[in-house]
Scaffold this active site. Structure first.
Site, PDB file in Angstrom:
ATOM      1  N   HIS A 131      40.051  -9.861  62.275  1.00 58.47           N
ATOM      2  CA  HIS A 131      41.443  -9.490  62.012  1.00 58.47           C
ATOM      3  C   HIS A 131      42.364 -10.599  62.535  1.00 58.47           C
ATOM      4  CE1 HIS A 131      39.114  -5.764  62.140  1.00 58.47           C
ATOM      5  NE2 HIS A 131      40.051  -5.183  61.424  1.00 58.47           N
ATOM      6  N   ASN A 291      55.005  -4.927  63.484  1.00 59.88           N
ATOM      7  CA  ASN A 291      54.919  -5.816  62.322  1.00 59.88           C
ATOM      8  C   ASN A 291      54.970  -5.085  60.991  1.00 59.88           C
ATOM      9  OD1 ASN A 291      52.235  -4.944  61.667  1.00 59.88           O
ATOM     10  ND2 ASN A 291      51.387  -6.375  63.157  1.00 59.88           N
ATOM     11  N   HIS A 368      45.469  -8.593  57.633  1.00 56.48           N
ATOM     12  CA  HIS A 368      45.073  -7.638  58.674  1.00 56.48           C
ATOM     13  C   HIS A 368      43.592  -7.706  58.994  1.00 56.48           C
ATOM     14  CE1 HIS A 368      44.784  -3.985  61.051  1.00 56.48           C
ATOM     15  NE2 HIS A 368      43.783  -3.607  60.265  1.00 56.48           N
ATOM     16  N   GLU A 517      44.513  16.991  76.552  1.00 55.85           N
ATOM     17  CA  GLU A 517      43.126  16.660  76.880  1.00 55.85           C
ATOM     18  C   GLU A 517      42.750  15.217  76.523  1.00 55.85           C
ATOM     19  OE1 GLU A 517      42.877  21.146  76.900  1.00 55.85           O
ATOM     20  OE2 GLU A 517      43.881  19.634  75.666  1.00 55.85           O
ATOM     21  N   HIS A 580      37.504  30.143  71.416  1.00 56.05           N
ATOM     22  CA  HIS A 580      37.362  29.671  72.790  1.00 56.05           C
ATOM     23  C   HIS A 580      35.910  29.660  73.268  1.00 56.05           C
ATOM     24  CE1 HIS A 580      41.642  30.059  72.774  1.00 56.05           C
ATOM     25  NE2 HIS A 580      41.774  29.884  74.074  1.00 56.05           N
TER      26      HIS A 580
END
Length: 781
Positions: A131, A291, A368, A517, A580
């Site tokens: 890249h 960019n 890129h 988390e 859960h």
């Protein structure tokens, strides 16, 4: 682009070039000779009029920075366009980079920046992979950090008071490798640069801290790096508050990070950066490489929010550099302003052009994720006036970076003098600092503080045993730090001997992560990878570890010593229901290489799990995942801290078994009771507790074969998916369906985790049946 518009822009550029040919444009002390490469949108006279004005670093909308300076050259060609004009062109999807010719740059600063660019271009072209666009655009930022701003010593990459740098846009890693090479790190030689992305090289396709000295954390998953930077800054704040004295400063360094549009879009950056703003981490400085390009094209396809306002809402100081391609002075001034703000982290929004200098690929996704190619590389050399060959770096560039590196070594020498005086004046703290931070060792006998229980002691949930262990460790190890994702009263993870790690109380150790988390996991990983001996833990419900799965994986990959503490580990969660109740969670975590999963069955196993996890974190920098029960469990015979270190052991001993039951966590006690019933029928049953498959797998073959002889039928019992148990057992009792909302003991019973069902399945196993004997599906009928 329509022909009329193309011709119009070419005419405007020709006019700008003609004006610039007669006028040397000088930016306010930037000393940077490369052109802006933006299409001309102002008359030559206007461009010249801007030359003496310093560019703003605090949010000016006038994007006409002084675009060009060419020391000693009368033929500098320049063109500039306002930021707002360019932004409008991008939104129309018609922005096109214009070819410009430039005079040969003779300025050392320019050569330093272009050296970074062309090392990236050449390495990526040679590897035919990589890249180039990001390092070409970010080069001025990298130059300022490694040649002017950061304190570091290549001879001692783990100096405790070094500045930290994280390349969050890790795909642009040739920026970091170029900087490490130029600065004199032995880990990145020119041969390593030439072996970019090749087998066995020290320059892999994304930065890897375990491969290359000088890399602080492993980045690549976007947003992870800037989140790691928050953890590194938090570690600095904590250690400074604990150890610094008014006349003696041991810890005083900055954390810098470069993040791109992709980092800003990933949700983890929101979690961690909001937390950083809440904490007021004033020594965290983030550069946003704005960019406007991602793989799909211009970011306005999907990303139009005001990132600056977003970060201001988090509590950050936000600065803007409108021309990050050429206006080095503006970037330098922004860093100065960032350091002056001590009570907030700073985001410096730097407008850059991806692939800056490439005549045909800059400002497009073509720059890129693919090499420029030999032809475009040569065109870029001409464009930027780079007269050197492939992988050729002028000596004055090396001299510039090495001079700053030498200054860093001198700073470390001064630090060493401070450290010597500190040991004289603060012997107790100095001894702690040496052990915990510098030597990164545990004190003798630290594990003696862990609780030890007998079967006569009243049973309780392993999450409560975990609480006892956390508080025993906290009182013994001042480097133990962590917290929960807003679940401390349920996870039982608060340390009673310390307060909350918050703005104004950085010396405390209870981290209040909030309901974040993923960000929490990344912050905790970085606290370990800070290499200052801190032992981080972070906590949530077992099921919600899914939210931070990416951070758990990176912890294992990057060798972070994070202790992931989770509770409510099975369908015994009960009434909260299947959303859960973890089913597939633990088996899937066991698939992650180098992650140890611990599921203790009682108090002693919990203490043993913590002994293992703390030593693995501190001494080996590796992660451990813990899963604790919500419900009370009895203390087992033969359980001990020592037996946990084997991964599996006999709970119910039997010299010549006809059947072996293997349980984990809450199901071990069910196996014990089932064995008693089976023995009444004449069966000889050994019960094995296996708190950790990974630890058991690493035991000597003689021990493993003795505990689980191949000729004896074996049946596993675990309140989780049956997947994976074929490695150790012949038949399996588990749950391969989602749970249900009901009291926990009812769920366990209905899904088959009861003595009668285990006895029935064991009898079938003795009779020769193999495979899944109970998977919970009976509860769904």
């Amino acid at each position: 682009m329509p022909a009329a518009k193309t011709q119009s822009r070419r005419t405007a550029m020709a006019a700008a070039a003609a004006g610039a040919a007669a006028t040397t444009v000088v930016s306010g002390a930037t000393g940077f000779a490369a052109p802006s490469l933006r299409p001309a949108a102002i008359a030559p006279s206007a461009a010249a009029g801007q030359a003496g004005k310093a560019s703003s670093s605090t949010g000016s909308t006038n994007g006409v920075s002084a675009a060009v300076s060419a020391v000693g050259s009368a033929a500098a060609l320049a063109a500039a366009v306002s930021s707002s004009s360019r932004k409008q062109q991008v939104r129309q999807g018609k922005s096109k980079l214009t070819r410009l010719a430039t005079a040969t740059a003779t300025d050392v600063e320019t050569e330093c920046i272009n050296a970074i660019r062309f090392l990236a271009v050449d390495a990526i072209n040679k590897s035919k992979s990589g890249h180039p666009g990001a390092p070409m655009g970010q080069a001025p930022i990298g130059y300022l950090l490694m040649a002017e701003e950061m304190q570091y010593n290549p001879a001692d990459p783990e100096w405790a008071n070094r500045d930290r740098f994280v390349l969050s846009s890790g795909h642009g890693c040739m920026l970091q490798y170029s900087l490490l090479h130029l600065a004199g790190y032995k880990s990145v030689s020119m041969d390593d640069i030439k072996q970019f992305r090749q087998w066995g090289s020290k320059t892999p396709g994304h930065p890897e801290n375990f491969e290359t000295e000088g890399i602080e954390v492993t980045t690549g998953p976007l947003g992870m790096g800037i989140s790691n930077a928050v953890g590194l800054a938090a570690a600095e704040a904590h250690l400074a508050a604990v150890y610094n004295k008014p006349d003696m400063t041991l810890i005083d360094h900055y954390t810098y990070t470069i993040a791109g549009d992709g980092c800003m879009q990933e949700g983890i950056s929101h979690e961690a950066c909001a937390y950083a703003g809440h904490l007021g981490l004033g020594k965290l400085i983030a550069f946003y490489d704005d960019n406007g390009i991602t793989i799909d094209g211009h970011t306005d396809l999907s990303f139009t929010e005001d990132v600056g306002k977003r970060f201001e809402a988090y509590g950050w100081q936000v600065l803007t550099v409108t021309d990050g391609n050429t206006d080095v002075a503006a970037i330098r001034k922004a860093i100065e302003e960032a350091k002056a703000c001590t009570d907030k982290p700073t985001l410096i929004k730097v407008k850059t052009i991806i692939g800056y200098g490439s005549p045909n690929k800059a400002d497009s996704h073509d720059a890129h994720g693919a090499p420029l190619g030999a032809e475009e590389g040569e065109a870029t050399r001409k464009q930027l006036g780079w007269k050197y060959g492939e992988f050729e770096v002028p000596q004055q560039v090396y001299d510039t970076f090495r001079k700053h590196a030498a200054a860093g070594a001198a700073k470390q020498a001064e630090w060493n003098k401070t450290w010597a005086a500190y040991q004289e004046k603060e012997p107790e703290l100095a001894a702690q600092f040496k052990r915990a931070v510098l030597d990164r060792q545990l004190p003798d006998g630290w594990a003696d503080a862990l609780p030890k229980l007998t079967p006569d002691d009243k049973g309780k949930a392993t999450r409560l045993h975990s609480q006892d262990c956390i508080n025993a460790i906290a009182s013994t190890l001042p480097e133990f730090i962590g917290g929960s994702a807003d679940l401390a009263p349920s996870n039982m993870t608060l340390m009673k001997c310390t307060g909350d790690f918050l703005k104004g109380s950085y010396s405390e150790r209870n981290m209040r992560f909030g309901i974040r988390e993923f960000g929490m996991g990344a912050v905790a990983n970085a606290i370990s990878l800070d290499k200052t001996g801190l032992i981080p833990y972070c906590a949530t419900f077992t099921i919600f570890s899914d939210y931070m799965r990416g951070a758990i994986r990176i912890a294992a990959l990057s060798q972070a010593g994070t202790i992931f503490v989770t509770t409510h580990d099975s369908i015994a969660v009960g009434e909260d229901g299947p959303t859960h109740q973890p089913i597939e969670t633990l088996p899937s975590l066991r698939l992650i290489p180098d992650l140890t999963v611990m599921r203790p069955a009682d108090g002693n196993e919990t203490a043993g799990a913590y002994k293992y996890a703390v030593e693995r974190s501190k001494l080996h920098s590796r992660p451990t995942f813990m899963a604790f029960s919500r419900q009370a469990l009895p203390n087992l015979p033969n359980s001990s801290i020592e037996n946990v270190q084997k991964g599996a052991y006999e709970v119910v001993e039997c010299a010549n078994p006809t059947l072996i039951l293997i349980g984990t966590g809450s199901e071990v006690s069910i196996c014990v009771d089932a064995a008693k019933e089976l023995e009444s029928t004449g069966a000889k049953v050994r019960v094995v507790s296996m708190p950790s498959c990974e630890v058991f797998r690493d035991q000597p073959a003689i021990y493993k074969n003795a505990l689980l002889p191949k000729h004896v039928p074996k049946m596993s019992v675990e309140a989780a998916c049956t997947s994976g148990w074929g490695e150790f057992a012949d038949a399996y009792v588990g749950i391969d369906v989602f749970g249900a909302s009901a009291p926990g003991d009812t769920c366990m019973d209905k899904f088959g985790f009861n003595v009668p069902n285990v006895v029935s399945c064991a009898s079938r196993c003795l009779a020769g049946e193999r495979g899944v004997l109970s998977n919970g599906s009976q509860a769904k009928h």
